[in-house]
Write an enzyme that holds these catalytic residues in place. Structure first.
Site, PDB file in Angstrom:
ATOM      1  N   HIS A 137     -12.941  31.241  39.353  1.00 33.11           N
ATOM      2  CA  HIS A 137     -12.210  31.569  38.122  1.00 33.11           C
ATOM      3  C   HIS A 137     -12.589  32.971  37.678  1.00 33.11           C
ATOM      4  CE1 HIS A 137     -10.151  29.859  34.367  1.00 33.11           C
ATOM      5  NE2 HIS A 137     -10.398  31.128  34.096  1.00 33.11           N
ATOM      6  N   GLU A 154     -10.189  24.486  27.092  1.00 32.46           N
ATOM      7  CA  GLU A 154     -11.014  25.626  26.670  1.00 32.46           C
ATOM      8  C   GLU A 154     -10.920  25.731  25.147  1.00 32.46           C
ATOM      9  OE1 GLU A 154     -11.467  30.443  27.404  1.00 32.46           O
ATOM     10  OE2 GLU A 154      -9.588  29.447  27.864  1.00 32.46           O
TER      11      GLU A 154
END
Length: 363
Positions: free
Chosen positions: A18, A206
């Site tokens: 990521h 998130e």
């Protein structure tokens, strides 16, 4: 076992799943390219500009964090600029001990200079190829193509990913502010990718919580969770009344499913602290999720905005949780197992690069 110094951690083989291409530029490169493009920057010197990025991103707000990308994307509008940024990305990751990386970006954000989507992908691949050649094959880097969740062209980006899957592109992603833009808005793209036997990850869990994770997995079929840190909201940690002892954590149905299915979590500790998803590294849910043996991976997210690297991320975890080389190898093997390259390539890197690399460090 050798003391885990920062230099030893830097030498350890690492795998990065990521990382945003437009979030990892060198400040010097931004200054040079902005001057050529006539783009006004908030600071004119590389060192001051680097500080501006980290300070602006360190606001506790994902939306404010995303605003910093206006300046990086602005200098990534030509094929040569894209190739340079991509090449330097590979060089920087290799210097940090990364042996495999999947770097993501949204092709649609690089069309202002007249490039087509196909030309953007080709330019980034040119840079990746140059970087891999320059580092002598020390690192393998692949592309993830990202669609922006507030736009309606995710199917087009998914088709672009499939069209280039044999040319360095291994997967698809959606990114952007989560609130108000659930992943189910892009079901057409995800269903298309599944029919094409293509891999995809979804930014979820998130800034938004469990519903985002649930939709990403159960409605959209995500192979991995981009961040996924809020899965901790489905884990209860408390003590039995009057016992004075902590009870074993209890997993809710969703958390148990994620762990049972070994769905990878692309955790980004420093970024999560910046955006308010975690209060500090020491309080980051990665500690609990690691203890519970979720498929935890460690990532950088945006190296420029967070002022970070894979070495920095791992060093911070070593300091906060007392991890040793065995733990760092576990994170690394987790990530390689979760990569979107074919199984034989994953196995080769694990057995020929990662495990021997850690064995040498122990010696």
């Amino acid at each position: 076992m050798a003391e885990l110094t920062r230099e030893l951690i830097r030498r350890a083989p690492k795998v990065l799943l990521h990382d945003h291409l437009d979030g990892g530029l060198r400040p010097q490169t931004i200054v040079e390219l902005a001057a050529e493009a006539g783009h006004q920057l908030p600071a004119g010197e590389p060192e001051a500009l680097g500080r501006w990025f980290t300070e602006s991103a360190d606001s506790g707000s994902l939306e404010r964090y995303l605003e910093t990308f206006d300046h990086t994307v602005a200098v990534m509008q030509t094929a040569d600029n894209l190739a340079r940024v991509a090449r330097e990305c590979v060089e920087d990751l290799a210097a940090d001990g990364v042996v495999y990386a999947e770097v993501r970006y949204a092709p649609e954000q690089h069309l202002e200079g007249g490039l087509t989507l196909e030309e953007v992908v080709a330019a980034v691949q040119r840079g990746f190829d140059e970087g891999q050649a320059a580092t002598g094959g020390a690192i393998a880097v692949r592309q993830l193509l990202t669609a922006m969740r507030h736009r309606a062209n995710s199917r087009e980006v998914a088709e672009l990913m499939v069209a280039h899957r044999d040319e360095g592109v291994v997967g698809f992603d959606i990114a952007g502010a989560e609130a108000g833009y659930p992943p189910t808005r892009h079901l057409d793209a995800f269903e298309y990718l599944q029919r094409e036997n293509a891999h995809f990850t979804i930014h979820a869990g998130e800034a938004f919580g469990l519903p985002s994770i649930w939709e990403a997995i159960q409605w959209c079929g995500a192979d991995r969770l981009g961040h996924g840190v809020r899965i901790v909201d489905d884990i209860t940690v408390d003590a039995p009344p009057g016992s004075g002892e902590a009870a074993a954590p209890r997993l809710g149905r969703l958390a148990a499913y994620v762990r049972d299915k070994r769905i990878p979590l692309e955790l980004c500790p420093h970024s999560n602290v910046q955006t308010g998803a975690a209060a500090s590294i020491a309080e980051h849910p990665i500690g609990l999720l690691t203890d519970l043996r979720f498929r935890v991976t460690v990532n950088t997210d945006n190296r420029l905005m967070s002022g970070t690297s894979m070495t920095q991320e791992m060093a911070a975890l070593v300091e906060a949780f007392g991890y040793d080389l065995d733990d760092l190898q576990w994170f690394t093997v987790n990530a390689m197992k979760s990569a979107f390259v074919h199984f034989d390539e994953r196995l080769r890197i694990i057995n020929e690069v990662i495990k021997p690399g850690y064995a040498a460090l122990r010696g």
